[in-house]
Design an enzyme around this catalytic site. Structure first.
Site, PDB file in Angstrom:
ATOM      1  N   LYS A 159     126.948  59.691 -51.171  1.00 55.87           N
ATOM      2  CA  LYS A 159     126.454  60.587 -52.222  1.00 55.87           C
ATOM      3  C   LYS A 159     127.500  60.872 -53.281  1.00 55.87           C
ATOM      4  CE  LYS A 159     127.816  62.852 -48.435  1.00 55.87           C
ATOM      5  NZ  LYS A 159     127.621  62.562 -47.021  1.00 55.87           N
ATOM      6  N   GLU A 196     118.868  57.032 -49.746  1.00 53.04           N
ATOM      7  CA  GLU A 196     118.223  58.145 -49.022  1.00 53.04           C
ATOM      8  C   GLU A 196     119.198  58.883 -48.106  1.00 53.04           C
ATOM      9  OE1 GLU A 196     115.970  60.755 -48.257  1.00 53.04           O
ATOM     10  OE2 GLU A 196     114.491  59.237 -48.756  1.00 53.04           O
ATOM     11  N   VAL A 204     121.494  62.182 -49.030  1.00 51.22           N
ATOM     12  CA  VAL A 204     121.100  63.590 -49.153  1.00 51.22           C
ATOM     13  C   VAL A 204     120.406  64.049 -47.879  1.00 51.22           C
ATOM     14  CG1 VAL A 204     119.770  65.270 -50.472  1.00 51.22           C
ATOM     15  CG2 VAL A 204     120.847  63.348 -51.657  1.00 51.22           C
ATOM     16  N   LYS A 228     125.086  66.246 -53.475  1.00 50.41           N
ATOM     17  CA  LYS A 228     123.685  66.080 -53.057  1.00 50.41           C
ATOM     18  C   LYS A 228     122.743  66.812 -54.007  1.00 50.41           C
ATOM     19  CE  LYS A 228     125.071  65.608 -48.228  1.00 50.41           C
ATOM     20  NZ  LYS A 228     125.497  66.365 -47.041  1.00 50.41           N
TER      21      LYS A 228
HETATM   22  P1  NDP Z   1     133.769  57.025 -41.345  1.00 50.94           P
HETATM   23  O1  NDP Z   1     135.092  57.409 -41.853  1.00 50.94           O
HETATM   24  O2  NDP Z   1     133.395  57.348 -39.936  1.00 50.94           O
HETATM   25  O3  NDP Z   1     133.531  55.471 -41.539  1.00 50.94           O
HETATM   26  C1  NDP Z   1     134.008  54.729 -42.617  1.00 50.94           C
HETATM   27  C2  NDP Z   1     134.366  53.379 -42.051  1.00 50.94           C
HETATM   28  O4  NDP Z   1     134.657  52.498 -43.121  1.00 50.94           O
HETATM   29  C3  NDP Z   1     135.611  53.444 -41.155  1.00 50.94           C
HETATM   30  O5  NDP Z   1     135.338  52.769 -39.936  1.00 50.94           O
HETATM   31  C4  NDP Z   1     136.666  52.706 -41.963  1.00 50.94           C
HETATM   32  O6  NDP Z   1     137.553  51.952 -41.184  1.00 50.94           O
HETATM   33  C5  NDP Z   1     135.797  51.759 -42.753  1.00 50.94           C
HETATM   34  N1  NDP Z   1     136.513  51.282 -43.926  1.00 50.94           N
HETATM   35  C6  NDP Z   1     136.884  52.010 -45.012  1.00 50.94           C
HETATM   36  N2  NDP Z   1     137.523  51.204 -45.889  1.00 50.94           N
HETATM   37  C7  NDP Z   1     137.546  49.969 -45.334  1.00 50.94           C
HETATM   38  C8  NDP Z   1     138.058  48.704 -45.749  1.00 50.94           C
HETATM   39  N3  NDP Z   1     138.670  48.563 -46.920  1.00 50.94           N
HETATM   40  N4  NDP Z   1     137.903  47.648 -44.937  1.00 50.94           N
HETATM   41  C9  NDP Z   1     137.287  47.770 -43.744  1.00 50.94           C
HETATM   42  N5  NDP Z   1     136.778  48.937 -43.281  1.00 50.94           N
HETATM   43  C10 NDP Z   1     136.924  50.019 -44.077  1.00 50.94           C
HETATM   44  O7  NDP Z   1     132.701  57.657 -42.342  1.00 50.94           O
HETATM   45  P2  NDP Z   1     131.161  57.940 -42.076  1.00 50.94           P
HETATM   46  O8  NDP Z   1     130.553  56.830 -41.346  1.00 50.94           O
HETATM   47  O9  NDP Z   1     131.017  59.317 -41.573  1.00 50.94           O
HETATM   48  O10 NDP Z   1     130.634  57.978 -43.581  1.00 50.94           O
HETATM   49  C11 NDP Z   1     130.365  56.816 -44.305  1.00 50.94           C
HETATM   50  C12 NDP Z   1     129.591  57.191 -45.562  1.00 50.94           C
HETATM   51  O11 NDP Z   1     128.361  57.822 -45.177  1.00 50.94           O
HETATM   52  C13 NDP Z   1     130.301  58.199 -46.467  1.00 50.94           C
HETATM   53  O12 NDP Z   1     129.983  57.913 -47.796  1.00 50.94           O
HETATM   54  C14 NDP Z   1     129.679  59.534 -46.047  1.00 50.94           C
HETATM   55  O13 NDP Z   1     129.724  60.500 -47.072  1.00 50.94           O
HETATM   56  C15 NDP Z   1     128.267  59.106 -45.776  1.00 50.94           C
HETATM   57  N6  NDP Z   1     127.489  59.956 -44.889  1.00 50.94           N
HETATM   58  C16 NDP Z   1     128.007  60.329 -43.679  1.00 50.94           C
HETATM   59  C17 NDP Z   1     127.241  61.059 -42.805  1.00 50.94           C
HETATM   60  C18 NDP Z   1     127.743  61.477 -41.485  1.00 50.94           C
HETATM   61  O14 NDP Z   1     127.025  62.210 -40.772  1.00 50.94           O
HETATM   62  N7  NDP Z   1     128.946  61.062 -41.075  1.00 50.94           N
HETATM   63  C19 NDP Z   1     125.875  61.471 -43.159  1.00 50.94           C
HETATM   64  C20 NDP Z   1     125.423  61.011 -44.448  1.00 50.94           C
HETATM   65  C21 NDP Z   1     126.221  60.291 -45.276  1.00 50.94           C
HETATM   66  P3  NDP Z   1     138.897  52.592 -40.595  1.00 50.94           P
HETATM   67  O15 NDP Z   1     138.427  53.506 -39.510  1.00 50.94           O
HETATM   68  O16 NDP Z   1     139.649  51.388 -40.136  1.00 50.94           O
HETATM   69  O17 NDP Z   1     139.546  53.329 -41.741  1.00 50.94           O
HETATM   70  N1  HSE Z   2     129.591  65.657 -44.247  1.00 52.61           N
HETATM   71  C1  HSE Z   2     128.194  65.633 -44.518  1.00 52.61           C
HETATM   72  C2  HSE Z   2     127.543  66.856 -43.929  1.00 52.61           C
HETATM   73  C3  HSE Z   2     127.576  64.411 -43.948  1.00 52.61           C
HETATM   74  O1  HSE Z   2     128.141  67.460 -43.050  1.00 52.61           O
HETATM   75  O2  HSE Z   2     126.456  67.212 -44.350  1.00 52.61           O
HETATM   76  C4  HSE Z   2     126.121  64.257 -44.301  1.00 52.61           C
HETATM   77  O3  HSE Z   2     125.960  64.015 -45.656  1.00 52.61           O
END
Ligand code: NDP
Ligand code: HSE
Length: 436
Positions: free
Chosen positions: A105, A129, A132, A205
């Site tokens: 987002k 989707e 948000v 969001k």
């Molecule tokens: P995380 O930090 O858990 O995951 C991000 C992943 O991307 C990590 O495993 C990281 O690897 C990897 N990564 C980042 N840069 C690179 C790179 N250059 N090469 C390879 N791998 C890379 O984040 P989330 O999964 O929580 O969030 C991801 C997205 O989703 C964000 O935009 C977040 O705002 C969104 N989001 C998250 C929610 C949630 O509940 N967590 C809900 C809704 C949206 P490494 O660990 O090695 O750094």
């Molecule tokens: N960090 C965000 C939250 C993840 O807690 O709502 C979902 O967008």
């Protein structure tokens, strides 16, 4: 039919959730999409994670550019987060003619206007989707299900981490740092958790929801943003005595003067459903002129709830891949040529009711001075509480609920009240919304 080949960027919380659900529910998903969806190429720095998830047939790379440049990949699913590398990768994927799904987002709120223009020029889709309210299909509802309506206002609890922290701290008296650490361990928090705590994530969001509701370009810089870090247990208790719960709310409203677009702590009457949304759950209430009030509720963060939204987008994109780009649902609900630059109102021009708490000397005349200052600015008091002074203290807490007033007037009044010799320290002010 050939399977759709997905390039997955990231195996963090959401990436792992997406891979897990895609594999577990592959058959059901294919029955819906009409084609197999196959994770073909994964960018991760941890190959062991891919193996553990069962992505045994997928190609792996630690260089994300390999994925966005690969001609075999039909769709890129960006789950890295951040708005620098992620943006460059998405722009390149679009330039390469690939459809894009993202949960990011921040990226959409900050750079969506540019990204959508690039996608429209190239005839590809950008779906977001999951960006948000986690697993709640609120973008789908607002963009498609409510497309008959003029949206009057929408208001939501749209940060799971913040709501989880507020619930645990204020209902169970847990320590802030301790609850935040738990939210991080559960995978709810942003990489930088100040985004959750200071309202920036909710502002991202809300910016997206507001544009979809009102057909305006994304205007993140105009979103007024306050976080939860200054909410205290005593304010929660006083609000409760007055029949309100304090929630961190994002609110967009159409007014004759412009659009209100703001996130901040808010007193909400306890009789409202949204005041009773706790923990990681989110809820968004939308008021349409035809439908009236509608409410969307569900988990706002976490691996599989977010994966649910990511995969719904993947299925949508698969279904629409062969459609004429002109017949697809526009990114911001309204046709791109019909977006309007309606002004977002500065916060000083917004009208709300207020909760005020101040510590004052317990002596005659003080209240008269305060009510005079409020009265001079047409600020009426709706409810009033005065507490006994604590043992060995001469100051007392007074708490007021005001009627609706222009925020600029309230700022002036608070400035003058804080100058009174009988008033100790700052006046606490929290906006109040009846959501009616
Ligand atoms: P995380 O930090 O858990 O995951 C991000 C992943 O991307 C990590 O495993 C990281 O690897 C990897 N990564 C980042 N840069 C690179 C790179 N250059 N090469 C390879 N791998 C890379 O984040 P989330 O999964 O929580 O969030 C991801 C997205 O989703 C964000 O935009 C977040 O705002 C969104 N989001 C998250 C929610 C949630 O509940 N967590 C809900 C809704 C949206 P490494 O660990 O090695 O750094
Ligand atoms: N960090 C965000 C939250 C993840 O807690 O709502 C979902 O967008």
């Amino acid at each position: 039919m050939e399977p759709v080949r997905v390039g997955l960027l990231g195996l963090g919380t959401v990436g792992q959730g997406t891979a897990t659900v895609l594999l577990r529910n592959a058959e059901e998903i294919t029955r819906r999409a009409g084609r197999d969806i196959y994770v073909d190429f994964v960018a991760t720095r941890d190959a062991a994670k891919a193996k553990a998830l069962g992505l045994t047939a997928a190609r792996l790379t630690d260089n994300a550019w390999d994925v966005v440049d690969d001609p075999a990949v039909d769709m890129v699913v960006e789950l890295f987060g951040g708005d620098t590398l992620a943006k460059e990768l998405l722009v390149k994927a679009i330039a390469n003619g690939k459809h894009v799904v993202t949960a990011n987002k921040a990226l959409i709120a900050l750079h969506g206007n540019e990204i959508f223009a690039a996608a429209e020029a190239k005839g590809v889709m950008v779906a977001f989707e999951a960006g948000v309210a986690g697993g709640i299909p609120v973008i789908k509802a607002l963009r498609e299900g409510l497309s008959a309506n003029r949206i009057e206002w929408l208001a939501g609890i749209i940060n799971g981490t913040g709501n989880f922290i507020l619930t645990e701290m204020l209902q169970k008296s847990r320590d802030f740092a301790d609850v935040l650490a738990e939210a991080q361990a559960l995978g709810y928090a942003e990489a930088d958790p100040t985004f959750d705590v200071e309202g920036i994530d909710a502002a991202h969001k809300l910016t997206i929801l507001s544009s979809i509701a009102y057909g305006t370009p994304l205007q993140f810089k105009q979103t007024y943003t306050e976080g939860i870090s200054r909410i205290t247990a005593e304010d929660v208790a006083y609000a409760g005595e007055l029949g309100y719960n304090i929630k961190h709310l994002g609110l967009a409203r159409r007014t004759a003067k412009g659009i209100e677009q703001r996130v901040h702590p808010t007193l909400i009457p306890q009789r409202c459903l949204i005041a009773n949304v706790h923990g990681v759950m989110n809820a968004v209430q939308v008021q349409g002129d035809a439908v009236g009030p509608t409410l969307y509720y569900g988990p706002g963060a976490g691996a599989e709830p977010t994966a649910s939204a990511v995969i719904a987008d993947i299925v949508d994109v698969v279904r629409a891949m062969t459609a004429d780009p002109n017949n697809r649902v526009p990114h911001l609900a309204f046709q791109p040529s019909k977006l309007t630059n309606t002004q977002v109102l500065p916060i000083e021009e917004v009208e709300t009711a207020f909760y005020l708490r101040m510590k004052v000397a317990d002596r005659p005349g003080v209240l008269a001075d305060i009510t005079r200052i409020l009265g001079e600015r047409d600020i009426s008091i709706e409810a009033f509480l005065q507490k006994e002074p604590a043992k060995d203290e001469s100051d007392v807490d007074i708490i007021m609920l005001t009627q609706r007033v222009r925020e600029g007037n309230m700022n002036e009044a608070i400035g003058q009240i804080e100058q009174l010799a009988a008033v100790a320290g700052e006046v606490t002010r929290i906006r109040v919304e009846a959501l009616a």
